[in-house]
Design a protein around this motif. Sequence first.
Motif, PDB file in Angstrom:
ATOM      1  N   ILE A 159       0.837  -1.193   0.000  1.00 12.56           N
ATOM      2  CA  ILE A 159       0.000   0.000   0.000  1.00 12.56           C
ATOM      3  C   ILE A 159       0.880   1.254   0.000  1.00 12.56           C
ATOM      4  O   ILE A 159       1.569   1.545   0.984  1.00 12.56           O
ATOM      5  CB  ILE A 159      -0.921   0.033   1.236  1.00 12.56           C
ATOM      6  N   THR A 160       0.858   1.972  -1.118  1.00 12.79           N
ATOM      7  CA  THR A 160       1.543   3.264  -1.169  1.00 12.79           C
ATOM      8  C   THR A 160       0.856   4.234  -0.220  1.00 12.79           C
ATOM      9  O   THR A 160      -0.362   4.347  -0.221  1.00 12.79           O
ATOM     10  CB  THR A 160       1.510   3.818  -2.601  1.00 12.79           C
ATOM     11  N   HIS A 161       1.630   4.916   0.590  1.00 15.78           N
ATOM     12  CA  HIS A 161       1.137   5.823   1.627  1.00 15.78           C
ATOM     13  C   HIS A 161       0.532   5.061   2.811  1.00 15.78           C
ATOM     14  O   HIS A 161      -0.191   5.641   3.622  1.00 15.78           O
ATOM     15  CB  HIS A 161       0.099   6.818   1.079  1.00 15.78           C
ATOM     16  N   GLY A 162       0.829   3.752   2.897  1.00 17.19           N
ATOM     17  CA  GLY A 162       0.305   2.963   4.000  1.00 17.19           C
ATOM     18  C   GLY A 162       0.703   3.538   5.349  1.00 17.19           C
ATOM     19  O   GLY A 162       1.873   3.826   5.598  1.00 17.19           O
ATOM     20  N   GLY A 163      -0.276   3.695   6.230  1.00 24.17           N
ATOM     21  CA  GLY A 163      -0.022   4.261   7.550  1.00 24.17           C
ATOM     22  C   GLY A 163      -0.029   5.771   7.581  1.00 24.17           C
ATOM     23  O   GLY A 163      -0.099   6.377   8.662  1.00 24.17           O
TER      24      GLY A 163
END
Length: 379
Positions: A159-163
């Motif tokens: 997930i890109t930008h995960g968190g």
Amino acid sequence: MAVDRLLPTTEAEDLLALTRELADKELAPRVEQHERAETYPEGLFATLGAAGLLGLPYPEEHGGGAQPYEVYLQVLEELAARWAAVAVAVSVHGLSCFPLATYGTAEQQQRWLPRMLAGELVGGYSLSEPQAGSDASALACKAERVAEGYRITGTKAWITHGGRAGFYALFARTAPGSGGVSCFLAPGRAKGLSFGRPEEKMGLHAVPTTTAHWDGAVLDADRLIGAEGQGLAIAFSALDSGRLGIAAVATGIAQAALDTATAYANERTAFGRKIIDHQGLGFLLADMAAAVGSARATYLDAARRRDAGREYGRAASVAKLVATDAAMKVTTDAVQVLGGYGYTRDFPVERYMREAKITQIFEGTNQIQRLVIARSLAR
């Protein structure tokens, strides 16, 4: 160097000029620091949102820019030429807004879309899982209907930008079989949602890529986008647009590599002449320029088909395949033009080469693009 672009309107020309100015001021001076230290560029996406660059292809009624994809993709290319990680995150944000903007109800759109398009909520796209990358029909993350809404259990990956994201376009299984996947607009923070340590990647270091662990988190029923079982149709429809975004990003990386290699070849001398005047290097640079121009023309053709309301799925796969393979070749050749210096961090071409590689992998590997194209031809 500035690319000589053919833009449809004066407004589009002004938008590209604004993008270049902002990218030169806000992105270019910070990229090396954050990429080397692997630190997140705090506040940068809010700046891009305030400039209107995070909602460009979406309707004005919800705060978007109402720009054709032909223009939006050229904005992405300009961003990518300065900072690929940021451009990828902008593209993924646009991809994550697509389900709500296209399949959401009017009430859902009015509630959430303005904040998303303004960049107050930056999005992540949560489709892949550890055992389900190219084969999205193998999703195992479950969304169980309960009195309060939907209980989500499972693990999502890559997930890109995960968190960091304020929301996720989440795809989870509501029933067995390929028709049992549904789409949700999940909040960035929820009880029962946690994230793994950011992946240690080859490139794109400044924006995290993580896993997400859903341990019984409950989403309200009104966070379902579209109908139950419509998730894969939504996901694949979104990915056609997302592939165009990655094609534009790859072209931006390739353009930056070409610019750096050309500038070096015009300054460096060997045997009494600038090295660009030696046929071996001059022809190599000519082939690089042809590859960049071809990549740009291919993604613009697909974008114009999309803007005209024509079928563009195969054209999107062609654009993604052509542009990302070109980026890998052009960045590799840029390292060669710089010789030993190209292999050092004194020049950015080694970073461009590392960044180009991932464009051949995400939003559907280039092997998957060939499969999509072949199946289209078979029909």
